[in-house]
Each structure stands twice: as structure tokens, then as C-alpha cells.
Enzyme design. Structure first.
Site, short mmCIF file in Angstrom:
data_model
loop_
_atom_site.label_atom_id
_atom_site.label_comp_id
_atom_site.label_asym_id
_atom_site.label_seq_id
_atom_site.Cartn_x
_atom_site.Cartn_y
_atom_site.Cartn_z
N GLY A 60 -17.06 -56.34 -63.77
CA GLY A 60 -17.49 -55.21 -64.58
C GLY A 60 -17.52 -53.90 -63.84
CB CYS A 61 -17.48 -52.95 -60.36
SG CYS A 61 -19.18 -53.54 -60.23
CD GLU A 62 -13.92 -46.16 -62.03
OE1 GLU A 62 -13.69 -45.38 -61.09
OE2 GLU A 62 -14.46 -45.81 -63.09
CG ASN A 63 -13.12 -48.71 -57.26
OD1 ASN A 63 -13.90 -47.82 -57.56
ND2 ASN A 63 -11.82 -48.50 -57.18
#
Length: 148
Positions: A60-63
Site C-alpha cells: 500500500g505504499c508508493e515506494n
């Protein structure tokens, strides 16, 4: 378990919540806060492959982001890494807020309260906010497991 001291980060010990307050609270422009996040992220050591394997990759994180935890009695020690510069800075703030606390302290508080106090959540993109929430939930889940 591997000791978090092997991760070698200064957050929560050398760099404290008070240090971050002195750094961020005088800043009124988001660009200045953004630069400070990047500088903080540069102080977060890159995790070895062995520590990344021990840590959990947070969905769920961008990176890509890894968060690991070890325990010493009632105390939780967190370590982590990310591929993104801003996310590394956000992770550094989170580590400062949660490192060395007991499960009870973490469950009684909000791991993201420091972000609000420093004015760091208001300008985040939706995907970064979602990733930060996922990191906070991972911290709380680790505390719940210790309490169980």
C-alpha cells in the site's frame, strides 16, 4: 532475531521527537519541510538484504518500504528502509516516534501524532498518506503481537 542495533539508525535515540520539533515547527513552507524530510531520509541507513528479509515489506505504499521489529523485554525496536527519498524521510519520522517504546505506549498513543504536530500530513499525496497509514498499522500490529 537480529538486533535492530545492526540497522544502525539514529532515530528515537540521537534524533528525538524534540529534535524534530525544533527542526520542523519553525518551517512554514511545505518545500522547506520536504527538504528536511529528504535530509532525514539520508540519515536512515540502507538495510542489508538480510535485514530486509527479516523485515516485512509494507503493502500500500508508493515506494517499496520495509519495516522490521525486534523486542527486548517489553520494549520494541523498529528498523526500516525504502526506495523513495521522501518515503525514507517519512519512515525516519515514524521511527523517531515509535522506537524504544513499550507495546502499551504504542497502543495507547497514535504513531502518526508526531506527523500532525509537525505539519507533515496535510500536503502528502493520497498514495503517500495511504502508505503512512499502512506503516502505522504495521507498528500497531507489532505492538499487539507483543501484548498477546
Amino acid at each position: 532475531m537480529t538486533s535492530s542495533s545492526l540497522a544502525g539508525h539514529p532515530f528515537g535515540s540521537v534524533i528525538t521527537e524534540e529534535t524534530l520539533r525544533k527542526t520542523f515547527l519553525p518551517l512554514t513552507q511545505w518545500e522547506d519541510k520536504y527538504r528536511q524530510l529528504i535530509l532525514l531520509g539520508k540519515q536512515l541507513p540502507t538495510l542489508s538484504d538480510a535485514l530486509k528479509a527479516q523485515a516485512k515489506e509494507i503493502p500500500g505504499c508508493e515506494n517499496r518500504v520495509w519495516l522490521g521489529v525486534t523486542t527486548s523485554g517489553e520494549t520494541l525496536h523498529f528498523f526500516g528502509d525504502s526506495e523513495g527519498r521522501i518515503v525514507r524521510g517519512l519512515l525516519a519520522v515514524l521511527l523517531t516516534a515509535v522506537e524504544g517504546k513499550s507495546a502499551r505506549q504504542l497502543l495507547d498513543g497514535d504513531p502518526l501524532a508526531l506527523f500532525d504536530e509537525l505539519g507533515l500530513r496535510g500536503q502528502l499525496s493520497a498514495s503517500r498518506s495511504q502508505g503512512l497509514s499502512a506503516l502505522s498499522e504495521a507498528v500497531l500490529n507489532a505492538a499487539r503481537q507483543v501484548q498477546a
